[in-house]
Write a protein that holds these residues in place. Sequence first.
Motif, PDB file in Angstrom:
ATOM      1  N   VAL A   1       0.777  -2.660  -2.464  1.00 58.30           N
ATOM      2  CA  VAL A   1       0.286  -3.780  -2.558  1.00 58.30           C
ATOM      3  C   VAL A   1       1.593  -4.595  -3.171  1.00 58.30           C
ATOM      4  CG1 VAL A   1      -1.406  -5.335  -3.479  1.00 58.30           C
ATOM      5  CG2 VAL A   1      -2.104  -3.302  -2.516  1.00 58.30           C
ATOM      6  N   ALA A   2       1.754  -5.593  -2.763  1.00 57.42           N
ATOM      7  CA  ALA A   2       2.861  -6.682  -3.134  1.00 57.42           C
ATOM      8  C   ALA A   2       2.258  -7.038  -4.769  1.00 57.42           C
ATOM      9  CB  ALA A   2       3.216  -7.927  -2.289  1.00 57.42           C
ATOM     10  N   VAL A   3       3.384  -7.282  -5.328  1.00 52.82           N
ATOM     11  CA  VAL A   3       3.020  -7.582  -6.891  1.00 52.82           C
ATOM     12  C   VAL A   3       2.185  -8.826  -7.017  1.00 52.82           C
ATOM     13  CG1 VAL A   3       3.985  -8.333  -8.995  1.00 52.82           C
ATOM     14  CG2 VAL A   3       5.040  -6.509  -7.804  1.00 52.82           C
ATOM     15  N   ASP A   4       2.175  -9.794  -6.158  1.00 49.18           N
ATOM     16  CA  ASP A   4       1.310 -11.101  -6.214  1.00 49.18           C
ATOM     17  C   ASP A   4       0.058 -10.941  -5.582  1.00 49.18           C
ATOM     18  OD1 ASP A   4       2.287 -10.779  -3.468  1.00 49.18           O
ATOM     19  OD2 ASP A   4       2.689 -12.921  -3.629  1.00 49.18           O
ATOM     20  N   GLU A   5      -0.313  -9.805  -5.094  1.00 53.87           N
ATOM     21  CA  GLU A   5      -1.462  -9.466  -4.492  1.00 53.87           C
ATOM     22  C   GLU A   5      -2.290  -8.334  -5.535  1.00 53.87           C
ATOM     23  OE1 GLU A   5      -1.535  -9.881  -0.090  1.00 53.87           O
ATOM     24  OE2 GLU A   5      -0.444  -8.071  -0.704  1.00 53.87           O
ATOM     25  N   LEU A   6      -1.670  -8.128  -6.550  1.00 53.82           N
ATOM     26  CA  LEU A   6      -2.344  -7.144  -7.402  1.00 53.82           C
ATOM     27  C   LEU A   6      -3.653  -7.304  -7.822  1.00 53.82           C
ATOM     28  CD1 LEU A   6       0.813  -5.444  -9.285  1.00 53.82           C
ATOM     29  CD2 LEU A   6      -0.670  -4.278  -7.696  1.00 53.82           C
ATOM     30  N   SER A   7      -4.113  -8.567  -8.137  1.00 57.76           N
ATOM     31  CA  SER A   7      -5.451  -8.919  -8.248  1.00 57.76           C
ATOM     32  C   SER A   7      -6.746  -8.472  -7.128  1.00 57.76           C
ATOM     33  CB  SER A   7      -5.779 -10.479  -8.696  1.00 57.76           C
ATOM     34  OG  SER A   7      -5.071 -10.952  -7.761  1.00 57.76           O
ATOM     35  N   THR A   8      -5.917  -8.187  -6.117  1.00 57.40           N
ATOM     36  CA  THR A   8      -6.998  -7.639  -5.224  1.00 57.40           C
ATOM     37  C   THR A   8      -7.644  -6.296  -5.644  1.00 57.40           C
ATOM     38  OG1 THR A   8      -5.305  -8.528  -3.550  1.00 57.40           O
ATOM     39  CG2 THR A   8      -7.162  -7.232  -2.737  1.00 57.40           C
ATOM     40  N   SER A   9      -8.943  -6.251  -5.453  1.00 63.18           N
ATOM     41  CA  SER A   9      -9.641  -5.207  -5.964  1.00 63.18           C
ATOM     42  C   SER A   9      -9.950  -3.986  -4.694  1.00 63.18           C
ATOM     43  CB  SER A   9     -11.051  -5.494  -6.456  1.00 63.18           C
ATOM     44  OG  SER A   9     -11.765  -6.190  -5.670  1.00 63.18           O
ATOM     45  N   CYS A  10     -10.048  -2.692  -5.016  1.00 65.52           N
ATOM     46  CA  CYS A  10     -10.400  -1.783  -4.203  1.00 65.52           C
ATOM     47  C   CYS A  10     -11.650  -1.906  -3.581  1.00 65.52           C
ATOM     48  CB  CYS A  10     -10.462  -0.403  -5.056  1.00 65.52           C
ATOM     49  SG  CYS A  10     -10.966   1.044  -4.087  1.00 65.52           S
ATOM     50  N   GLU A  11     -11.594  -1.397  -2.112  1.00 62.33           N
ATOM     51  CA  GLU A  11     -12.596  -1.673  -1.303  1.00 62.33           C
ATOM     52  C   GLU A  11     -13.876  -0.725  -1.592  1.00 62.33           C
ATOM     53  OE1 GLU A  11     -13.174  -3.059   3.063  1.00 62.33           O
ATOM     54  OE2 GLU A  11     -11.832  -3.545   1.418  1.00 62.33           O
ATOM     55  N   TYR A  12     -13.722   0.286  -2.436  1.00 59.70           N
ATOM     56  CA  TYR A  12     -14.606   1.202  -2.984  1.00 59.70           C
ATOM     57  C   TYR A  12     -15.101   1.145  -4.094  1.00 59.70           C
ATOM     58  CZ  TYR A  12     -13.022   2.798   1.622  1.00 59.70           C
ATOM     59  OH  TYR A  12     -12.446   2.761   2.989  1.00 59.70           O
ATOM     60  N   CYS A  13     -14.306   0.547  -5.211  1.00 54.05           N
ATOM     61  CA  CYS A  13     -14.780   0.502  -6.629  1.00 54.05           C
ATOM     62  C   CYS A  13     -14.209  -0.770  -7.304  1.00 54.05           C
ATOM     63  CB  CYS A  13     -14.295   1.901  -7.408  1.00 54.05           C
ATOM     64  SG  CYS A  13     -12.277   1.879  -7.537  1.00 54.05           S
ATOM     65  N   ARG A  14     -14.115  -0.948  -8.403  1.00 50.65           N
ATOM     66  CA  ARG A  14     -13.694  -2.160  -9.080  1.00 50.65           C
ATOM     67  C   ARG A  14     -12.264  -2.071  -9.756  1.00 50.65           C
ATOM     68  NH1 ARG A  14     -18.941  -3.954 -12.941  1.00 50.65           N
ATOM     69  NH2 ARG A  14     -20.357  -4.742 -11.064  1.00 50.65           N
ATOM     70  N   ASN A  15     -11.547  -1.137  -9.323  1.00 54.66           N
ATOM     71  CA  ASN A  15     -10.179  -1.021  -9.803  1.00 54.66           C
ATOM     72  C   ASN A  15      -9.067  -1.738  -9.118  1.00 54.66           C
ATOM     73  OD1 ASN A  15     -10.859   1.121 -11.531  1.00 54.66           O
ATOM     74  ND2 ASN A  15     -10.410   2.655 -10.115  1.00 54.66           N
ATOM     75  N   SER A  16      -8.245  -2.479  -9.529  1.00 54.39           N
ATOM     76  CA  SER A  16      -7.054  -3.033  -8.882  1.00 54.39           C
ATOM     77  C   SER A  16      -6.781  -2.237  -7.564  1.00 54.39           C
ATOM     78  CB  SER A  16      -6.114  -3.417  -9.497  1.00 54.39           C
ATOM     79  OG  SER A  16      -6.508  -4.366 -10.666  1.00 54.39           O
ATOM     80  N   ALA A  17      -6.635  -2.736  -6.378  1.00 51.59           N
ATOM     81  CA  ALA A  17      -6.014  -2.280  -5.230  1.00 51.59           C
ATOM     82  C   ALA A  17      -4.455  -1.906  -5.419  1.00 51.59           C
ATOM     83  CB  ALA A  17      -6.176  -2.934  -4.151  1.00 51.59           C
ATOM     84  N   VAL A  18      -4.117  -0.664  -5.262  1.00 50.13           N
ATOM     85  CA  VAL A  18      -2.829  -0.123  -5.309  1.00 50.13           C
ATOM     86  C   VAL A  18      -2.131   0.004  -3.756  1.00 50.13           C
ATOM     87  CG1 VAL A  18      -0.988   1.604  -6.040  1.00 50.13           C
ATOM     88  CG2 VAL A  18      -3.044   0.795  -7.541  1.00 50.13           C
ATOM     89  N   TYR A  19      -2.803   0.275  -3.024  1.00 49.07           N
ATOM     90  CA  TYR A  19      -2.329   0.707  -1.617  1.00 49.07           C
ATOM     91  C   TYR A  19      -3.137  -0.290  -0.399  1.00 49.07           C
ATOM     92  CZ  TYR A  19      -0.133   4.572  -3.646  1.00 49.07           C
ATOM     93  OH  TYR A  19       0.592   5.604  -4.230  1.00 49.07           O
ATOM     94  N   MET A  20      -2.365  -0.450   0.459  1.00 48.93           N
ATOM     95  CA  MET A  20      -2.973  -1.130   1.491  1.00 48.93           C
ATOM     96  C   MET A  20      -2.912  -0.225   3.059  1.00 48.93           C
ATOM     97  SD  MET A  20      -1.593  -4.936   2.867  1.00 48.93           S
ATOM     98  CE  MET A  20      -0.478  -4.223   3.878  1.00 48.93           C
TER      99      MET A  20
END
Length: 52
Positions: free
Chosen positions: A29-48
């Motif tokens: 995930v791009a740095v400016d999209e790091l606030s996007t959360s995981c589809e399955y939990c509340r963690n920040s998304a790291v991968y797309m």
Amino acid sequence: MIYCCEEHVDLAIDTIVDEFETFPLLSKVAVDELSTSCEYCRNSAVYMVANE
Ligand SMILES: [Zn+2]
């Protein structure tokens, strides 16, 4: 496409493989999209995980 954290990347890949019967494209995930959360939990998304 699915945004997911480090923990759920396997789950996201399985989901795409099941749905589209193709191996997904995995990208960080791009740095400016790091606030996007995981589809399955509340963690920040790291991968797309995308189906193309
Ligand atoms: Zn997660």
